[in-house]
Design a protein around this motif. Structure first.
Motif, mmCIF file in Angstrom:
data_model
loop_
_atom_site.group_PDB
_atom_site.id
_atom_site.type_symbol
_atom_site.label_atom_id
_atom_site.label_comp_id
_atom_site.label_asym_id
_atom_site.label_seq_id
_atom_site.Cartn_x
_atom_site.Cartn_y
_atom_site.Cartn_z
ATOM 1 N N GLY A 139 0.833 -1.211 0.000
ATOM 2 C CA GLY A 139 0.000 0.000 0.000
ATOM 3 C C GLY A 139 0.865 1.257 0.000
ATOM 4 O O GLY A 139 0.625 2.187 -0.780
ATOM 5 N N ASP A 140 1.885 1.275 0.862
ATOM 6 C CA ASP A 140 2.784 2.452 0.928
ATOM 7 C C ASP A 140 3.468 2.662 -0.418
ATOM 8 O O ASP A 140 3.611 3.778 -0.899
ATOM 9 N N ARG A 143 1.031 4.126 -2.979
ATOM 10 C CA ARG A 143 0.750 5.538 -2.670
ATOM 11 C C ARG A 143 1.906 6.407 -3.187
ATOM 12 O O ARG A 143 1.697 7.423 -3.832
ATOM 13 N N GLN A 144 3.106 5.961 -2.923
ATOM 14 C CA GLN A 144 4.304 6.689 -3.354
ATOM 15 C C GLN A 144 4.374 6.757 -4.880
ATOM 16 O O GLN A 144 4.636 7.813 -5.467
ATOM 17 N N PHE A 146 1.918 6.451 -7.104
ATOM 18 C CA PHE A 146 0.862 7.287 -7.691
ATOM 19 C C PHE A 146 1.112 8.766 -7.443
ATOM 20 O O PHE A 146 0.605 9.609 -8.186
ATOM 21 N N SER A 147 1.918 9.092 -6.415
ATOM 22 C CA SER A 147 2.190 10.514 -6.145
ATOM 23 C C SER A 147 2.976 11.146 -7.290
ATOM 24 O O SER A 147 2.949 12.353 -7.479
ATOM 25 N N GLU A 151 -3.115 12.427 -12.177
ATOM 26 C CA GLU A 151 -4.339 12.126 -11.421
ATOM 27 C C GLU A 151 -5.148 11.008 -12.089
ATOM 28 O O GLU A 151 -5.798 10.203 -11.436
ATOM 29 N N ASP A 177 -6.448 -2.382 0.258
ATOM 30 C CA ASP A 177 -6.642 -2.007 -1.156
ATOM 31 C C ASP A 177 -7.809 -1.032 -1.367
ATOM 32 O O ASP A 177 -7.912 -0.410 -2.413
ATOM 33 N N GLU A 179 -8.206 1.831 -0.377
ATOM 34 C CA GLU A 179 -7.670 3.172 -0.640
ATOM 35 C C GLU A 179 -7.493 3.425 -2.154
ATOM 36 O O GLU A 179 -7.522 4.571 -2.608
ATOM 37 N N PHE A 180 -7.320 2.334 -2.926
ATOM 38 C CA PHE A 180 -6.992 2.507 -4.353
ATOM 39 C C PHE A 180 -8.166 2.164 -5.273
ATOM 40 O O PHE A 180 -8.014 2.148 -6.486
ATOM 41 N N ARG A 183 -9.030 4.074 -8.367
ATOM 42 C CA ARG A 183 -8.062 4.025 -9.481
ATOM 43 C C ARG A 183 -8.147 2.712 -10.269
ATOM 44 O O ARG A 183 -7.529 2.587 -11.321
#
Ligand code: GLY
Ligand code: MN
Ligand code: MN
Length: 530
Positions: A139-140, A143-144, A146-147, A151, A177, A179-180, A183
């Motif tokens: 997950g981390d 997130r990194q 996709f940063s 968008e 998951d 959180e995503f 997307r």
């Protein structure tokens, strides 16, 4: 290169899979190229960024034991990453192609029951990927990643229905998951990986050549040692021993089909309800459909021969009908020809030889119009093969749809041939009472059947010949190296050498030197014993 955990030192400087120094070395570059092919396909369809996430296979457990059945990696995951262990995830950046594997964090107890726990760097070295991390950081990581993506960038997951089994590839799930979810996109990845798997790279063809070579040699040993009085399962045992002992193949491609006598007419005989138990009789025909699995690349080969070692006239008639079908397909095959037309050529050849042999009577074109072919040849001519025995991509959106006509509807693809497709060429001719009785009850079909001759073939069983072939620019290259003519089979069964002489079978002299990652010999070639 010394990879911790392997019991020997590999001489290669790039990562390879090799069961032992006696077996084929497969460069991990195979999987790097596969990933690149998938990313290129996605780019060609306008998917320029985002992340592809694929989940590897799960280890099954036995309910009443703490032992586990042998693990076979999920074929999608094997294709993309070549990872042997369960519970991994793989992430590919569609923007850069960078690959990161995620491995399970194993409990200390593993040290007691299963042995050494290797760190991520071990798997990074072994699989030649950009990085390896633990699953609990996935997950981390996302997130990194996709940063630094737009968008609109998506998390691409696999989702699709297998046109053979009807089973689904389901989207990867992992802790956190949710959180995503916004997307997630399942519209592109399955189609892209399926498309990539339809045609094989040079490395993949080499792996399949080895798998077919090992299985062919094992078939020859079964041919040499089969005799009346044995049980079918002894032939299966011989095959499994040979592929493991001489080829390093711990797994077979599928459950062995060792149908002798009437059992040879049951297409997928050998299953739990009919587990290769017949006591072989001197007049039996034997049909042996058995394949090997090396690094997840499989072979699917069928040999048919008389248990006695000598063909009777009736056995020779049916055998030659099938051989002539296989040859008709080989003569027709080249890029652009459809697999449906190849099937039709095989069906025509079988009906023609059965007519010449007096079992059928009349005009072959009229028999075809009356749909008599599937009475004797009820299955499809063959299928794509690769990481799965019936490989993916047979009926993808945008490719020809399944035919409805009996016989043709069983084809596992209707596509036109393309260079570097690998398929099986496996016509067969069987005497199935159910199908014979149906044809005899249909006046449009029974008028072609010589019932007196047919009576001789009740209980005969059947013949199938199955080769693994690669589509080339001009036709097929056959990866199977088994005896195929009546003369060759009778000679081998009488103790003759195979191959009879290297100048008669130059393909067997191949030294496997072409594709070593360091330009060196990848496997010592053992010519089958004479
Ligand atoms: N061995 C299964 C098949 O021939 O398709
Ligand atoms: Mn088969
Ligand atoms: Mn097959």
């Amino acid at each position: 290169m010394s990879v911790p955990g392997l019991g020997w030192v590999s001489k290669f400087t790039k990562p390879v899979f090799q069961q032992s120094p006696k077996t084929l070395a497969i460069p991990m570059d195979l999987h790097l190229s596969a990933r690149k092919k998938v990313v290129d396909l996605l780019h060609s369809r306008g998917v320029m960024n985002g992340i592809a996430l694929v989940k590897g296979g799960q280890q099954e457990s036995q309910y009443d034991s703490d032992m586990e059945p042998p693990f076979r990696q999920d074929s999608w995951f094997n294709y993309l990453f070549g990872v042997k262990e369960p519970e991994f995830y793989g992430v590919i950046s569609i923007t850069t192609g960078k690959t990161t594997l995620f491995m399970p964090r194993l409990p200390d107890e593993y040290l007691v029951w299963c042995g050494q726990i290797f760190p991520p760097v071990h798997f990074k070295q072994m699989y030649g990927v950009d990085d390896v991390q633990y699953v609990d950081t996935l997950g981390d990581f996302l997130r990194q990643e996709f940063s630094s993506e737009p968008e609109s960038a998506k998390l691409h997951l696999m989702e699709g229905k297998n046109s053979d089994s009807g089973l689904f590839a389901t989207p990867a799930r992992f802790d956190g998951d949710e959180e995503f979810q916004s997307r997630v996109d399942t519209s592109a990845l399955y189609h892209a990986v399926s498309t990539a798997r339809v045609t094989k790279s040079a490395h993949e063809i080499e792996a399949m050549r080895y798998s077919a070579y090992v299985a062919s040699n094992a078939h020859v040993e079964v041919m040499r040692t089969t005799s009346a009085g044995m049980f079918e399962y002894e032939c299966e045992a011989k095959f499994l021993y040979e592929i493991y002992k001489n080829g390093g193949c711990r797994k077979a491609a599928y459950t062995s089909i060792c149908g002798c006598g009437p059992n040879a007419a049951t297409l997928h005989y050998g299953h739990a309800g009919a587990p290769n138990l017949r006591h072989l009789q001197p007049n039996d025909i034997g049909l042996f459909d058995m394949g090997a699995d090396y690094h997840g690349y499989v072979s699917d080969i069928t040999c048919s021969f008389p248990v006695s070692g000598k063909f009777t006239e009736d056995q020779a008639l049916i055998f030659n009908a099938v051989l002539s079908a296989q040859r008709a397909v080989t003569a027709l095959a080249r890029p652009g020809v459809t697999w449906v037309d190849c099937h039709r050529a095989a069906e025509r050849a079988i009906l023609t030889v059965l007519t010449e042999g007096g079992l059928l009577t009349g005009n072959v074109d009229e028999m075809i119009d009356a749909v008599l072919g599937p009475t004797f040849f009820p299955h499809g001519l063959g299928h794509l093969i690769g990481c799965d025995t019936h490989d993916v991509g047979g009926y993808l959106s945008g490719t020809p749809e399944r035919e409805v006509r009996p016989g043709l509807k069983n084809l596992r693809t209707a596509r036109a041939l393309e260079p570097n497709m690998v398929l099986t060429n496996e016509p067969g001719c069987y005497f199935v009472d159910y199908l014979l009785d149906k044809a005899l009850a249909n006046p449009e079909q029974s008028k072609f059947i010589n019932q007196e001759v047919l009576a001789r073939f009740r209980g005969f069983g059947g013949v199938r010949l199955e080769d693994v072939v690669v589509v080339t620019e001009n036709g097929f290259e056959n990866l199977t190296t088994c005896p195929r003519t009546i003369e060759e089979i009778e000679s081998v069964m009488a103790g003759g050498a195979w191959p009879p002489a290297v100048d008669k079978a130059p393909e067997l002299k191949r030294n496997w030197t072409t594709l070593g990652p360091d330009g060196e010999c990848m496997v010592p070639l053992a010519i089958p014993r004479g």
